[in-house]
Scaffold this motif. Structure first.
Motif, PDB file in Angstrom:
ATOM      1  N   THR A 174       0.816  -1.224   0.000  1.00  0.00           N
ATOM      2  CA  THR A 174       0.000   0.000   0.000  1.00  0.00           C
ATOM      3  C   THR A 174       0.847   1.271   0.000  1.00  0.00           C
ATOM      4  N   LYS A 175       2.167   1.132   0.004  1.00  0.00           N
ATOM      5  CA  LYS A 175       3.035   2.322  -0.053  1.00  0.00           C
ATOM      6  C   LYS A 175       2.903   3.007  -1.405  1.00  0.00           C
ATOM      7  N   GLU A 176       2.936   4.325  -1.377  1.00  0.00           N
ATOM      8  CA  GLU A 176       2.811   5.082  -2.617  1.00  0.00           C
ATOM      9  C   GLU A 176       4.101   4.980  -3.422  1.00  0.00           C
ATOM     10  N   GLU A 177       3.936   4.808  -4.715  1.00  0.00           N
ATOM     11  CA  GLU A 177       5.090   4.721  -5.603  1.00  0.00           C
ATOM     12  C   GLU A 177       5.501   6.118  -6.060  1.00  0.00           C
ATOM     13  N   ILE A 178       6.691   6.176  -6.622  1.00  0.00           N
ATOM     14  CA  ILE A 178       7.154   7.422  -7.209  1.00  0.00           C
ATOM     15  C   ILE A 178       6.239   7.787  -8.378  1.00  0.00           C
ATOM     16  N   LYS A 179       5.893   9.045  -8.460  1.00  0.00           N
ATOM     17  CA  LYS A 179       5.067   9.486  -9.579  1.00  0.00           C
ATOM     18  C   LYS A 179       5.854   9.309 -10.872  1.00  0.00           C
ATOM     19  N   LYS A 180       5.277   8.580 -11.816  1.00  0.00           N
ATOM     20  CA  LYS A 180       6.003   8.241 -13.040  1.00  0.00           C
ATOM     21  C   LYS A 180       5.343   8.901 -14.247  1.00  0.00           C
ATOM     22  N   GLU A 181       5.902  10.030 -14.648  1.00  0.00           N
ATOM     23  CA  GLU A 181       5.460  10.678 -15.871  1.00  0.00           C
ATOM     24  C   GLU A 181       6.429  10.259 -16.970  1.00  0.00           C
ATOM     25  N   GLN A 182       5.982   9.342 -17.809  1.00  0.00           N
ATOM     26  CA  GLN A 182       6.847   8.780 -18.836  1.00  0.00           C
ATOM     27  C   GLN A 182       7.027   9.765 -19.988  1.00  0.00           C
ATOM     28  N   VAL A 183       8.280   9.913 -20.402  1.00  0.00           N
ATOM     29  CA  VAL A 183       8.628  10.815 -21.500  1.00  0.00           C
ATOM     30  C   VAL A 183       9.343   9.994 -22.563  1.00  0.00           C
ATOM     31  N   LYS A 184       9.036  10.250 -23.819  1.00  0.00           N
ATOM     32  CA  LYS A 184       9.695   9.565 -24.921  1.00  0.00           C
ATOM     33  C   LYS A 184      11.105  10.111 -25.063  1.00  0.00           C
ATOM     34  N   LEU A 185      12.103   9.226 -24.921  1.00  0.00           N
ATOM     35  CA  LEU A 185      13.503   9.646 -24.951  1.00  0.00           C
ATOM     36  C   LEU A 185      14.238   8.970 -26.101  1.00  0.00           C
ATOM     37  N   PRO A 186      15.137   9.700 -26.761  1.00  0.00           N
ATOM     38  CA  PRO A 186      15.921   9.097 -27.850  1.00  0.00           C
ATOM     39  C   PRO A 186      17.041   8.222 -27.297  1.00  0.00           C
ATOM     40  N   THR A 187      17.624   7.407 -28.139  1.00  0.00           N
ATOM     41  CA  THR A 187      18.770   6.590 -27.748  1.00  0.00           C
ATOM     42  C   THR A 187      19.961   7.489 -27.460  1.00  0.00           C
ATOM     43  N   TRP A 188      20.689   7.170 -26.398  1.00  0.00           N
ATOM     44  CA  TRP A 188      21.846   7.985 -26.011  1.00  0.00           C
ATOM     45  C   TRP A 188      22.896   7.942 -27.113  1.00  0.00           C
ATOM     46  N   SER A 189      23.414   9.126 -27.428  1.00  0.00           N
ATOM     47  CA  SER A 189      24.412   9.242 -28.495  1.00  0.00           C
ATOM     48  C   SER A 189      25.528  10.177 -28.058  1.00  0.00           C
ATOM     49  N   PHE A 247      26.498  16.011 -17.841  1.00  0.00           N
ATOM     50  CA  PHE A 247      27.271  14.969 -18.520  1.00  0.00           C
ATOM     51  C   PHE A 247      26.868  14.951 -19.985  1.00  0.00           C
ATOM     52  N   LYS A 248      27.886  14.819 -20.871  1.00  0.00           N
ATOM     53  CA  LYS A 248      27.600  14.877 -22.301  1.00  0.00           C
ATOM     54  C   LYS A 248      28.233  13.709 -23.032  1.00  0.00           C
ATOM     55  N   GLY A 249      27.458  13.132 -23.936  1.00  0.00           N
ATOM     56  CA  GLY A 249      27.975  12.119 -24.838  1.00  0.00           C
ATOM     57  C   GLY A 249      28.575  10.915 -24.154  1.00  0.00           C
ATOM     58  N   TYR A 250      29.732  10.468 -24.671  1.00  0.00           N
ATOM     59  CA  TYR A 250      30.368   9.252 -24.189  1.00  0.00           C
ATOM     60  C   TYR A 250      31.474   9.571 -23.177  1.00  0.00           C
ATOM     61  N   GLN A 251      31.107  10.321 -22.169  1.00  0.00           N
ATOM     62  CA  GLN A 251      32.053  10.623 -21.096  1.00  0.00           C
ATOM     63  C   GLN A 251      32.169   9.455 -20.121  1.00  0.00           C
ATOM     64  N   LYS A 252      33.345   9.361 -19.514  1.00  0.00           N
ATOM     65  CA  LYS A 252      33.535   8.453 -18.382  1.00  0.00           C
ATOM     66  C   LYS A 252      33.617   9.322 -17.135  1.00  0.00           C
ATOM     67  N   VAL A 253      32.612   9.160 -16.266  1.00  0.00           N
ATOM     68  CA  VAL A 253      32.467  10.021 -15.085  1.00  0.00           C
ATOM     69  C   VAL A 253      32.773   9.219 -13.836  1.00  0.00           C
ATOM     70  N   GLY A 254      33.788   9.622 -13.107  1.00  0.00           N
ATOM     71  CA  GLY A 254      34.101   8.982 -11.838  1.00  0.00           C
ATOM     72  C   GLY A 254      33.408   9.705 -10.699  1.00  0.00           C
ATOM     73  N   ILE A 255      32.767   8.939  -9.804  1.00  0.00           N
ATOM     74  CA  ILE A 255      32.094   9.515  -8.629  1.00  0.00           C
ATOM     75  C   ILE A 255      32.839   9.006  -7.413  1.00  0.00           C
ATOM     76  N   ILE A 256      33.565   9.905  -6.727  1.00  0.00           N
ATOM     77  CA  ILE A 256      34.495   9.511  -5.670  1.00  0.00           C
ATOM     78  C   ILE A 256      34.068  10.115  -4.344  1.00  0.00           C
ATOM     79  N   GLY A 257      34.382   9.420  -3.269  1.00  0.00           N
ATOM     80  CA  GLY A 257      34.086   9.914  -1.928  1.00  0.00           C
ATOM     81  C   GLY A 257      34.250   8.799  -0.919  1.00  0.00           C
TER      82      GLY A 257
END
Length: 573
Positions: free
Chosen positions: A312-327, A354-364
């Motif tokens: 019975t927990k409420e789910e995240i509101k999901k507004e679906q958007v049409k998205l293109p393939t990542w390029s 973040f843009k395109g085919y970047q490699k993003v490191g998330i450190i901490g």
């Protein structure tokens, strides 16, 4: 006594109607059994031959068989219904957990959720079988028997009628006490499940710091608390069963004494007296059966309520958007995004691009918010505030079907399914060719494992089958990614956190080529990965403190520079 959620189950009204009809028929069989048994005994007592009592004995046998055939049919029907509802409930629970994401697992505890999905659903299945049968029996059979006893002898019927409400009141009083004990037992069971699984997950770390014995004592204390709660519940159960048996036996004895006195005085005939006496235990049998199984249903009821709480927990509101393939031209933006974790705000005011085919490191450091950011980007957790843009389109959250279809997610502990090596490798790409599978095995370094397996790609692995090391499990996850040429976004959540440095460096050589022509979001606390990253996001205490190329951040001598010095530098930097 009965959870209201039961009455919302599919097909429950039809089943209850069937059980009610069968119980009415069974009550008549019980009465017929007593009637014809008394008739045969009375006839023999009067000096008649056994042959003359043949029809009465035959009808008694038919009633006896009919009664137990109904029990068999009801058990089969309830078994089927309870098993079907349990499967449906488990599917609903797993679907809901997947939709709610890892946050609900963190709130409830991993051990508790696993126990709920496995043992809890089994307890609900047993609960459905017992409670439906016992409740309908108790609601129908005693009253039909009581009406017939009144017809035979109103005084015996009056005794039975007076005693029945007293037993029900006594059951309710003891039932509330038992429920309170069972609730504490279930809470203790949840703590034990969470504590044991958390300790098991961190056993290597605990042994490394010499804390394994201390935690073993902690698990022992938790298990002792569960044992004491269980024994306390059992004491109430045994007490209530004894008291119920005592009162019902005493009531039957009172009926027998009153009937005996009137038989001696000649104020009553043997046949109605004997029939009423035989029916007296049958009158109390449904309530005794219910009381005996009541304590067995409490765990199932608690499990069902816990499952319903999640469903019975409420789910995240999901507004679906049409998205293109990542390029190479795609852009992901977070503008003033913030998240809530309980009462605490995390990543408040975060701005990332973040843009395109970047490699993003998330450190901490541990607890800095890396996994939270990864869960946001994966669509498992919602943003509390701010703006999210994907490929120029604003979205409410990352829980978008078109976004998830593009993701390859590799966690700290990749899941190895109980199946063949081939099935595990082709999880994302079931139509992959033999040549592609063998190429993937070679690229990620699974050649030695394949050579050791007696049936090659068809060898069963995972769970109770062939065990794998952490490094082998990670290689399988990488092979899945290698075989999938379509997905352009890779998300790593500290995939090498539990591996030794030699295995990690060996895997690193296999992982880097897979990152080409993809957006890579790589959360880690190992500094040696950052040289290969195009962009580094540095987190501290739930906030983004630095963003930029690795070399530039070190030159600034800010938090990353300080972090590197505190950690003693990295390997291959």
């Amino acid at each position: 006594m009965v959870d209201k959620a039961i009455m919302r189950l599919s097909g429950i009204q039809k089943l209850m109607g069937l059980l009610a009809g069968l119980d009415v028929l069974q009550a008549f069989f019980i009465i017929g059994q007593a009637y014809y048994l008394s008739s045969a005994i009375t006839g023999l007592w009067s000096g008649e031959s056994l042959t003359t009592q043949g029809p009465a004995i035959g009808l008694f046998v038919l009633c006896y068989l009919g009664r137990h055939l109904i029990n068999y049919f009801k058990d089969e029907r309830l078994d089927s219904y309870a098993a079907t509802q349990a499967r449906l409930l488990r599917r609903q629970l797993l679907t809901k957990l997947f939709k709610l994401g890892p946050q609900i697992v963190q709130e409830e505890g991993t051990g508790n959720v696993i126990t709920m999905a496995l043992d809890g659903v089994s307890q609900v299945e047993n609960y459905l079988h017992l409670i439906l049968n016992k409740m309908v029996n108790m609601s129908i059979i005693p009253w039909i028997i009581l009406a017939f006893v009144f017809y035979l002898d109103w005084q015996s019927g009056l005794v039975l009628l007076i005693v029945f409400p007293l037993i029900i009141i006594f059951m309710i009083i003891l039932g509330y006490t038992a429920k309170a004990k069972a609730d504490r037992q279930y809470e203790s069971y949840q703590r034990l499940s969470n504590h044991f699984l958390d300790s098991l997950r961190g056993i290597d770390t605990l042994k490394f710091f010499g804390l394994s014995k201390r935690y073993a004592q902690s698990i022992y204390r938790t298990s002792e608390s569960f044992r004491k709660a269980t024994m306390s519940t059992l004491r109430i159960a045994i007490l209530s069963t004894f008291a119920l048996d005592f009162f019902t036996t005493l009531s039957i004895a009172v009926v027998a004494v009153l009937l005996g006195l009137r038989l001696i005085d000649g104020r009553m005939e043997l046949f109605p007296a004997l029939t009423a006496l035989i029916l007296a235990p049958e009158y109390f049998l449904p309530v005794r059966d219910f009381a005996n199984d009541y304590h067995a249903t409490l765990d199932g009821k608690n499990a069902m309520q816990a499952i319903q709480t999640i469903l019975t927990k409420e789910e995240i509101k999901k507004e679906q958007v049409k998205l293109p393939t990542w390029s190479a031209d795609s852009v992901l933006e977070l503008n003033n995004v913030g998240m809530a974790y309980g009462q605490k705000e995390i990543l408040a005011g975060t701005n990332l691009k973040f843009k395109g085919y970047q490699k993003v490191g998330i450190i901490g450091m541990s607890g800095s918010g890396k996994s939270t950011l990864i869960n946001l980007l994966s669509g498992f957790l919602p943003a509390k505030e701010g703006q999210i843009k994907l490929a120029g389109q604003e979205v409410a959250n990352f829980d978008q079907a078109d976004w998830k279809k593009q993701l390859l997610y590799i966690p700290q502990n990749p899941y190895v399914f109980e199946g063949s090596l081939r099935e595990n490798l082709t999880f994302y790409t079931p139509n992959a060719s033999e040549a592609d599978i063998l190429e993937a095995i070679k690229v990620v370094g699974l050649d030695e494992l394949l050579a050791e397996l007696p049936q090659g790609l068809e060898t069963k692995i995972g769970n109770g089958a062939r065990a794998l090391s952490g490094g082998q499990a990670q290689r399988i996850a990488l092979a899945r990614a290698f075989l999938d040429k379509q997905r352009r976004v890779m998300i790593f959540d500290e995939p090498t956190a539990h591996l030794d440095i030699e295995t990690e460096l060996e895997l690193k050589e296999k992982m880097l080529p897979l990152m080409a022509n993809r957006l890579v979001l790589f959360a880690t606390h190992r500094l040696h990965w950052l040289n290969q990253m195009d962009l580094v996001v540095v987190l501290n205490e739930g906030q983004v403190v630095e963003v930029g190329p690795y070399a530039e951040l070190l030159a600034k001598k800010g938090y990353l520079y300080q972090l590197k010095n505190e950690m003693g530098g990295g390997v291959n930097e």
